[in-house]
Design a protein around this motif. Structure first.
Motif, short mmCIF file in Angstrom:
data_model
loop_
_atom_site.label_atom_id
_atom_site.label_comp_id
_atom_site.label_asym_id
_atom_site.label_seq_id
_atom_site.Cartn_x
_atom_site.Cartn_y
_atom_site.Cartn_z
N ARG A 1 0.83 -1.21 0.00
CA ARG A 1 0.00 0.00 0.00
C ARG A 1 0.86 1.25 0.00
N ASN A 2 1.91 1.28 0.84
CA ASN A 2 2.77 2.46 0.91
C ASN A 2 3.55 2.69 -0.38
N THR A 3 3.92 1.59 -1.06
CA THR A 3 4.63 1.72 -2.33
C THR A 3 3.73 2.38 -3.38
N LEU A 4 2.48 1.95 -3.46
CA LEU A 4 1.54 2.56 -4.40
C LEU A 4 1.24 4.01 -4.01
N GLN A 5 1.13 4.27 -2.71
CA GLN A 5 0.92 5.64 -2.24
C GLN A 5 2.08 6.53 -2.64
N HIS A 6 3.29 6.00 -2.53
CA HIS A 6 4.51 6.72 -2.93
C HIS A 6 4.44 7.08 -4.41
N MET A 7 3.98 6.16 -5.24
CA MET A 7 3.87 6.40 -6.67
C MET A 7 2.82 7.45 -6.99
N VAL A 8 1.67 7.39 -6.31
CA VAL A 8 0.61 8.37 -6.54
C VAL A 8 1.08 9.77 -6.18
N GLU A 9 1.74 9.91 -5.03
CA GLU A 9 2.23 11.22 -4.62
C GLU A 9 3.27 11.77 -5.58
N ALA A 10 4.14 10.89 -6.08
CA ALA A 10 5.16 11.33 -7.04
C ALA A 10 4.52 11.81 -8.34
N MET A 11 3.50 11.09 -8.81
CA MET A 11 2.82 11.49 -10.04
C MET A 11 2.06 12.79 -9.87
N ASP A 12 1.49 13.02 -8.69
CA ASP A 12 0.78 14.27 -8.43
C ASP A 12 1.74 15.45 -8.36
N THR A 13 2.95 15.20 -7.86
CA THR A 13 3.93 16.28 -7.71
C THR A 13 4.53 16.70 -9.04
N ASP A 14 4.77 15.75 -9.93
CA ASP A 14 5.42 16.03 -11.21
C ASP A 14 4.56 15.48 -12.34
N ASP A 15 3.87 16.38 -13.06
CA ASP A 15 2.99 15.96 -14.14
C ASP A 15 3.75 15.52 -15.38
N ASP A 16 5.04 15.88 -15.46
CA ASP A 16 5.82 15.60 -16.66
C ASP A 16 6.47 14.21 -16.64
N ILE A 17 6.41 13.53 -15.51
CA ILE A 17 7.06 12.22 -15.40
C ILE A 17 6.02 11.11 -15.59
N SER A 18 6.41 10.08 -16.30
CA SER A 18 5.51 8.94 -16.52
C SER A 18 5.65 7.95 -15.37
N LEU A 19 4.68 7.06 -15.27
CA LEU A 19 4.70 6.04 -14.21
C LEU A 19 5.92 5.13 -14.36
N LYS A 20 6.24 4.79 -15.60
CA LYS A 20 7.39 3.93 -15.85
C LYS A 20 8.69 4.63 -15.44
N GLU A 21 8.81 5.93 -15.74
CA GLU A 21 10.02 6.67 -15.37
C GLU A 21 10.15 6.77 -13.85
N HIS A 22 9.02 6.98 -13.18
CA HIS A 22 9.08 7.04 -11.72
C HIS A 22 9.51 5.70 -11.13
N TRP A 23 8.97 4.61 -11.67
CA TRP A 23 9.29 3.29 -11.12
C TRP A 23 10.76 2.97 -11.28
N GLN A 24 11.37 3.48 -12.35
CA GLN A 24 12.80 3.27 -12.55
C GLN A 24 13.62 4.01 -11.49
N LYS A 25 13.07 5.05 -10.92
CA LYS A 25 13.75 5.83 -9.89
C LYS A 25 13.43 5.35 -8.48
N TYR A 26 12.63 4.30 -8.38
CA TYR A 26 12.30 3.73 -7.06
C TYR A 26 13.49 2.90 -6.60
N MET A 27 14.28 3.45 -5.69
CA MET A 27 15.54 2.85 -5.28
C MET A 27 15.39 2.16 -3.93
N ILE A 28 16.48 1.52 -3.48
CA ILE A 28 16.47 0.82 -2.20
C ILE A 28 16.24 1.79 -1.05
N THR A 29 16.60 3.07 -1.24
CA THR A 29 16.32 4.07 -0.20
C THR A 29 14.81 4.28 -0.05
N SER A 30 14.09 4.30 -1.18
CA SER A 30 12.63 4.41 -1.12
C SER A 30 12.03 3.19 -0.44
#
Length: 596
Positions: free
Chosen positions: A362-391
């Protein structure tokens, strides 16, 4: 000719007992030498001749490579000059056996030998694909490996599996043993030790594919087609531990890489998890010892001191292969649960781990939703590529924080029903269902193939995937070298990076500018003042650090801030004439601290 003197004659020194170190001990010897200890000092520490220590140093490359692939660090022989495909296969086979034992999957000799041939064929084919010129008759070809009985016996000795229990029937949960343990053994231990719920802990580990999405999503489908390493196969092991009062200590996290790129310039002692590593990202006896002494003991000491209780602890463990039998510390009693009772009475397995994984998803999906809301120019695939071990670590910590104290406390009911009589709040099952429902709603917000029509069954299937038996592909990925990530940091970068005085000044200035923008643009003055006060409170730790670092800089000698060229142009004491300032050196009028 005089007869030779007997070795047992008076005054003769007894023959020194030959001592063989395990692979883990040899690695410790090498680590001591690396830290600057002398050969003699290391020899005295381990009771070895200095020549033996020098020989271990000479064989450092072979020893460390063996430790990197060895299933059991207690093995005493160094792998040297053996076929690479067989070494890789045995490492994967040992990992598969451990996984089967953990999950109570029945094993017999013929099944293990057949699995060995299967893995060998897979790895041999992979080697041929990377080396097209390999001859069919070259050593290590799958047709030459038969997994004979002789090989199997040597394999058991090589990986310290001589006492491994082989049986033909599935190891079912032993209800009678569980009931007897709860009613008799555990009750006596609690009464004799006079333990409070705050002093009784249970530890268990679980695998987590930290970057896996449900199988129907377009992200997973694209990764399945991509060549090389697939992110959804990247696996970590989490060490979770909590007490009967509902308190969870900081989780341990085992990753395949010691220094992943995402953790550059991060202090690993100040992470939200206790950081550990090995190439297969799985629990081992040395890692359990490390976690016990460096994480469990300090965390529990602080917790009990805050509660005003003495340091008297009962730690419950299951009989997993990676749990050593020689854990000991003054004030701590180690108790192993009976075999085949984990699913019945071990608290961490009574819903805590499964609920944690639902909250993490649930928190992983919440993290993705918040990232997409913050940056309209980034795609879901691009965000997922930036999901690192720190996240991942942030979401792990948040998932454990979201686990209510009462929920953890209630999971001790089967083992210690006397302390769970006044349960209030959501059960583990209710918390899990709530997290799954929220995950489905978040997925629909993300949209796209596999997300906009996601169901609770998809999320539950994902949760089940974490507990499935390791596939050949999983084993191949887990036994790969961890060099796919940048393990070695650049020393030059490490010196200049981090929170410097200049970085702190920038952080504080950005926070001040943000407060100014909010005050200018928000028509509701009360709301903007609330934001200012909240940001001031959040920035207090960096303001204090900024003040502390400025004071440290002001206490340093001024010559530290002068360039080498300036110092070389300054006259030496012998060259000075007593006419100017009594021979004192004239320093520049500018204050070098003003540049900071």
């Amino acid at each position: 000719m005089a007869p030779k003197r007997s070795a047992t004659a008076s005054g003769a020194m007894p023959k020194r007992q030959r001592k063989m170190l395990t692979i883990a001990e040899k690695v410790n010897v090498l680590d001591m030498l690396k830290k600057g200890s002398s050969y003699a000092a290391v020899g005295r520490h381990y009771g070895l001749n200095e020549s033996t220590v020098r020989y271990i140093k000479k064989e450092e490359k072979n020893i460390r490579s063996t430790a990197a692939v060895s299933f059991n660090q207690g093995a005493k022989r160094v792998v040297s000059g053996r076929n690479k495909v067989v070494v890789h296969m045995e490492s994967a086979l040992g990992l598969w056996i451990e996984d089967c034992q953990k999950k109570n999957i029945p094993l017999v000799t013929n099944i293990i030998r057949e699995k060995a041939k299967q893995l060998h064929d897979r790895f041999a084919d992979a080697l041929d694909n990377t080396q097209p010129g390999t001859s069919v008759e070259s050593p290590g070809r799958k047709s030459e490996f038969t997994a004979s009985k002789g090989w199997f016996e040597k394999f058991k000795k090589r990986f310290n599996l001589a006492s491994m229990s082989l049986h033909g029937e599935a190891a079912s949960a032993d209800k009678a043993a569980a009931e007897k343990y709860v009613a008799d053994t555990f009750k006596v231990i609690i009464e004799e030790g006079r333990y409070w719920p705050e002093q009784v802990f249970n530890m268990d580990e679980t695998a987590l594919f930290w970057k896996r999405m449900p199988s129907r999503t377009f992200i997973t489908k694209e990764e399945a087609k991509a060549p090389g390493f697939k992110a959804h196969k990247d696996r970590i092991t989490l060490v979770v531990c909590g007490n009967a009062a509902g308190f969870m200590i900081k989780p341990g996290l085992i990753y395949k890489s010691k220094n992943p790129w995402a953790l550059r310039n991060k202090n690993k002692n100040l992470l939200p998890v206790y950081w550990m590593h090995n190439p297969k990202a799985c629990i081992t006896k040395p890692l359990t010892l490390d976690w016990f002494h460096q994480c469990f003991i300090p965390e529990v000491k602080i917790y009990l001191a805050e509660k005003g209780l003495e340091f008297k602890v009962l730690l419950l463990l299951d009989n997993a292969v990676g749990h050593p039998l020689d854990l000991s510390y003054q004030g701590v009693k180690i108790e192993f649960l009976p075999p085949n009772t984990t699913s019945l009475i071990q608290p961490m397995d009574q819903g805590i781990i499964r609920t944690f994984k639902a909250l993490y998803t649930r928190n992983t999906l919440q993290h993705m939703v918040e990232a997409m809301d913050t940056d309209d120019d980034i795609s879901l695939k691009e965000h997922w590529q930036k999901y690192m071990i720190t996240s991942c670590m942030v979401n792990v910590q948040k998932a454990l924080n979201d686990m209510e104290k009462e929920t953890v406390h209630a999971c001790w009911k089967k083992l210690w029903p006397e302390v769970v009589h006044d349960y209030k709040g959501f059960s583990a099952e209710e918390t899990r269902h709530s997290a799954v429902d929220k995950a489905v709603r978040l997925a629909k917000l993300l949209g796209g193939e596999g997300f906009d029509d996601m169901t609770c069954d998809d999320i539950n299937e994902l949760l089940e995937a974490h507990s499935e038996t390791l596939s050949d592909e999983d084993l191949a990925e887990m036994t790969k070298s961890a060099n796919e990530e940048d393990e070695q940091e650049d020393p030059a970068q490490e010196e200049d990076a981090g929170v410097t005085l200049e970085h702190l000044t920038t952080i504080l200035q950005v926070a001040k500018d943000l407060q100014t923008l909010v005050e200018e643009w928000d028509p509701q003055m009360i709301r903007s003042l609330q934001f200012r006060n909240a940001l001031d409170s959040a920035m207090e730790v960096y303001k204090n650090l900024h003040t502390q670092m400025k004071k440290q800089c002001q206490q340093l000698p001024v010559t530290m801030f002068l360039t080498r060229k300036t110092l070389s142009n300054m006259p030496s004491v012998e060259e000075e004439t007593p006419g100017d300032n009594g021979g004192a050196t004239q320093l520049p009028e500018e204050d070098p601290l003003e540049e900071l």
